[in-house]
Scaffold this active site. Structure first.
Site, PDB file in Angstrom:
ATOM      1  N   ARG A   1      77.754 -58.918-102.053  1.00  0.00           N
ATOM      2  CA  ARG A   1      78.217 -58.170-103.125  1.00  0.00           C
ATOM      3  C   ARG A   1      79.895 -58.601-103.437  1.00  0.00           C
ATOM      4  NH1 ARG A   1      79.211 -52.106-100.980  1.00  0.00           N
ATOM      5  NH2 ARG A   1      81.462 -53.097-100.525  1.00  0.00           N
TER       6      ARG A   1
ATOM      7  N   GLU B   1      52.035 -45.662 -78.052  1.00  0.00           N
ATOM      8  CA  GLU B   1      52.471 -46.098 -76.404  1.00  0.00           C
ATOM      9  C   GLU B   1      53.221 -45.119 -75.618  1.00  0.00           C
ATOM     10  OE1 GLU B   1      52.152 -50.068 -75.528  1.00  0.00           O
ATOM     11  OE2 GLU B   1      51.056 -50.805 -77.104  1.00  0.00           O
TER      12      GLU B   1
HETATM   13  C1  FAD Z   1      49.933 -46.290 -86.140  1.00  0.00           C
HETATM   14  C2  FAD Z   1      49.389 -45.901 -84.720  1.00  0.00           C
HETATM   15  C3  FAD Z   1      48.629 -46.711 -83.641  1.00  0.00           C
HETATM   16  C4  FAD Z   1      47.907 -46.203 -82.780  1.00  0.00           C
HETATM   17  N1  FAD Z   1      47.356 -47.253 -81.843  1.00  0.00           N
HETATM   18  C5  FAD Z   1      46.749 -46.641 -80.663  1.00  0.00           C
HETATM   19  C6  FAD Z   1      45.850 -47.542 -79.954  1.00  0.00           C
HETATM   20  O1  FAD Z   1      45.893 -48.690 -80.314  1.00  0.00           O
HETATM   21  N2  FAD Z   1      45.271 -47.009 -78.916  1.00  0.00           N
HETATM   22  C7  FAD Z   1      45.360 -45.796 -78.531  1.00  0.00           C
HETATM   23  O2  FAD Z   1      44.582 -45.216 -77.622  1.00  0.00           O
HETATM   24  N3  FAD Z   1      46.201 -44.928 -79.223  1.00  0.00           N
HETATM   25  C8  FAD Z   1      46.823 -45.170 -80.275  1.00  0.00           C
HETATM   26  N4  FAD Z   1      47.748 -44.627 -81.082  1.00  0.00           N
HETATM   27  C9  FAD Z   1      47.847 -43.175 -80.441  1.00  0.00           C
HETATM   28  C10 FAD Z   1      49.197 -42.915 -79.865  1.00  0.00           C
HETATM   29  O3  FAD Z   1      49.384 -43.478 -78.782  1.00  0.00           O
HETATM   30  C11 FAD Z   1      49.428 -41.236 -79.994  1.00  0.00           C
HETATM   31  O4  FAD Z   1      49.728 -40.904 -81.205  1.00  0.00           O
HETATM   32  C12 FAD Z   1      50.694 -40.894 -78.955  1.00  0.00           C
HETATM   33  O5  FAD Z   1      50.461 -41.034 -77.677  1.00  0.00           O
HETATM   34  C13 FAD Z   1      51.030 -39.292 -79.134  1.00  0.00           C
HETATM   35  O6  FAD Z   1      49.760 -38.604 -79.205  1.00  0.00           O
HETATM   36  P1  FAD Z   1      49.548 -37.567 -80.270  1.00  0.00           P
HETATM   37  O7  FAD Z   1      49.607 -38.292 -81.728  1.00  0.00           O
HETATM   38  O8  FAD Z   1      48.295 -36.947 -79.948  1.00  0.00           O
HETATM   39  O9  FAD Z   1      50.723 -36.592 -80.235  1.00  0.00           O
HETATM   40  P2  FAD Z   1      50.631 -35.264 -79.209  1.00  0.00           P
HETATM   41  O10 FAD Z   1      50.329 -35.637 -77.808  1.00  0.00           O
HETATM   42  O11 FAD Z   1      49.849 -34.098 -79.768  1.00  0.00           O
HETATM   43  O12 FAD Z   1      52.184 -34.837 -79.419  1.00  0.00           O
HETATM   44  C14 FAD Z   1      52.840 -34.156 -80.621  1.00  0.00           C
HETATM   45  C15 FAD Z   1      54.468 -34.064 -80.261  1.00  0.00           C
HETATM   46  O13 FAD Z   1      54.478 -33.182 -78.775  1.00  0.00           O
HETATM   47  C16 FAD Z   1      55.368 -33.952 -78.061  1.00  0.00           C
HETATM   48  N5  FAD Z   1      54.681 -33.757 -76.634  1.00  0.00           N
HETATM   49  C17 FAD Z   1      53.466 -33.785 -76.368  1.00  0.00           C
HETATM   50  N6  FAD Z   1      53.436 -33.638 -74.894  1.00  0.00           N
HETATM   51  C18 FAD Z   1      54.626 -33.196 -74.492  1.00  0.00           C
HETATM   52  C19 FAD Z   1      55.382 -33.104 -73.067  1.00  0.00           C
HETATM   53  N7  FAD Z   1      54.607 -33.035 -72.200  1.00  0.00           N
HETATM   54  N8  FAD Z   1      56.587 -32.786 -73.199  1.00  0.00           N
HETATM   55  C20 FAD Z   1      57.520 -32.851 -74.137  1.00  0.00           C
HETATM   56  N9  FAD Z   1      56.805 -33.169 -75.552  1.00  0.00           N
HETATM   57  C21 FAD Z   1      55.469 -33.396 -75.632  1.00  0.00           C
HETATM   58  C22 FAD Z   1      55.178 -35.577 -78.336  1.00  0.00           C
HETATM   59  O14 FAD Z   1      56.201 -35.931 -77.909  1.00  0.00           O
HETATM   60  C23 FAD Z   1      55.078 -35.157 -79.919  1.00  0.00           C
HETATM   61  O15 FAD Z   1      56.283 -35.073 -80.376  1.00  0.00           O
HETATM   62  C24 FAD Z   1      48.359 -44.900 -82.036  1.00  0.00           C
HETATM   63  C25 FAD Z   1      49.141 -44.063 -83.132  1.00  0.00           C
HETATM   64  C26 FAD Z   1      49.827 -44.451 -84.102  1.00  0.00           C
HETATM   65  C27 FAD Z   1      50.186 -43.445 -85.333  1.00  0.00           C
END
Ligand code: FAD
Length: 386
Positions: free
Chosen positions: A270, A362
């Protein structure tokens, strides 16, 4: 603490850097647009040992350390995060089978996996009703006369439509206890018709890495599909995720570095760069500090793993800090580019979209905090200090 890479680790880093620059970076923006899976790239990365970085040479791996793995994932993540995802999951699955599989399972799965013959592996733990709490999964595995029958739905499975090996977690006992889950090595080619791919997600980022639902409709697998002992599933999943988190932290560090490089190039180019405003300098400095801290924490976790020390807390800290900070670094990078940053031209918006999921998969950032709190309360916490 000495964070020098040894010769072998440096060679792996160089090899990943060269592949990232020549093979991945030139196609990363196009891949984001056309959402194409990097199959050819994975096969080439396999020829360089990058699908089995920590796997013993006897099983076809590079026989390198977790530090080499972290260094490689930083390079690949910086060039094309969508390709780094299958690399990370395949390394994780190969390591899991090497460590917990029988010699027959290891011989059957690991060499073809790391040679790229199976393209990649998938890790099927999450479900529509079970993400953060894997112990609540509903997929079941029932014993049959000569094996197991799996029923259920897996969701959010990275490249579950591409993988030649799918590690599937299922409930082998109805109770909620720690011994209720088991892990299975599923060959998708042999289960065609009963294992089907459902919805492919239309994601914000990592668009070259497919994410799908897998439907298991009475999938029959043989006895030797069981990985580890019956009831070991949760332990295996948590062990794999500890190592996986070093990979996610490394990927985030790589993406943050890439964003910061774009910012530095932009500011240098820049006109009047010499008269950089204080706000810009502060933003640049904040990102530099964040990247340095995230990198050091990632090295800490990787070095603990290399030394055979516990690294659950270190990996959770590295993942939490690296993914949260990388998101902020990418956001600052957009801001420092001004309007241009909001377009595809400089590439910072792609980096921001790609890195965002690091705070979710994860184990979300909230789950990392729970792990860190639990590990900090242990009688003898990792590293000796609470
Ligand atoms: C692009 C992508 C790739 C993925 N790849 C894989 C894969 O290859 N294999 C696989 O098995 N999974 C995979 N996942 C899934 C991923 O691991 C989950 O989305 C993640 O573990 C969160 O689970 P959930 O989406 O059901 O959210 P939820 O568990 O429903 O959570 C929703 C919200 O509540 C919060 N929360 C939940 N429980 C608690 C607690 N006890 N205390 C405080 N806060 C809490 C969470 O932090 C989050 O903010 C993938 C997800 C994405 C988006």
């Amino acid at each position: 603490v000495d964070f020098e890479l040894d010769d072998h680790e440096r060679r792996i880093q160089q090899c990943a850097r060269e592949a990232a620059g020549r093979l991945l970076a030139p196609r990363a923006a196009a891949r984001d647009l056309d959402s194409s899976f990097p199959a050819a790239e994975l096969r080439e990365l396999a020829t360089r040992g990058l699908l089995g970085i920590q796997i013993a040479p006897a099983l076809g791996g590079a026989g390198a350390s977790a530090v080499a793995y972290a260094a490689a994932l930083m390079e690949l993540g910086a060039a094309c995060a969508a390709t780094a995802v299958p690399v990370a999951v395949t390394n994780m699955a190969a390591e899991l089978v090497e460590r917990f599989g029988t010699p027959t399972q290891a011989q059957r799965w690991v060499p073809p996996l790391v040679r790229g013959e199976l393209l990649c592996a998938a890790f099927a733990l999450s479900e529509p009703g079970a993400g953060s709490d894997p112990s609540s999964i509903a997929t079941t595995a029932q014993r049959t006369a000569d094996g197991w029958r799996l029923r259920g739905t897996k969701q959010w499975i990275s490249h579950g439509d591409q993988a030649g090996l799918i590690v599937v977690w299922a409930r082998t006992r109805p109770d909620p206890g720690a011994k209720a889950l088991s892990a299975f090595l599923v060959d998708p080619r042999r289960t065609a018709g009963t294992l089907t791919v459902g919805r492919r997600e239309d994601k914000m980022g990592l668009r070259g890495s497919s994410t799908v639902t897998l439907l298991l409709d009475e999938v029959e697998v043989p006895n030797d599909a069981l990985l580890g002992a019956e009831g070991d599933g949760l332990r295996l999943a948590l062990t794999a995720l500890d190592g996986g988190r070093i990979g996610i932290a490394s990927q985030a560090v790589g993406i943050a570095q890439a964003a910061q490089r774009l910012v530095v190039d932009h500011l240098r180019r820049r006109e009047g760069a010499a008269s950089l405003g204080q706000t810009e300098q502060f933003a640049l400095a904040d990102s530099a500090v964040a990247i340095e801290a995230a990198r050091l924490l990632t090295w800490t976790a990787a070095y603990r793993k290399r030394r055979g020390q516990r690294y659950t807390r270190a990996a959770a800290i590295a993942k939490l800090v690296a993914t949260e900070e990388a998101w902020r670094v990418c956001d600052r990078a957009i801001q420092l580019h001004g309007a241009d940053g909001y377009t595809r031209r400089p590439g910072v918006e792609r980096l921001a979209r790609d890195v965002r999921v690091g705070r979710i998969y994860e184990g979300t950032s909230e789950i990392q905090r729970l792990v860190i709190a639990r590990e900090t309360l242990r009688a003898s916490p990792e590293g000796g200090a609470p």
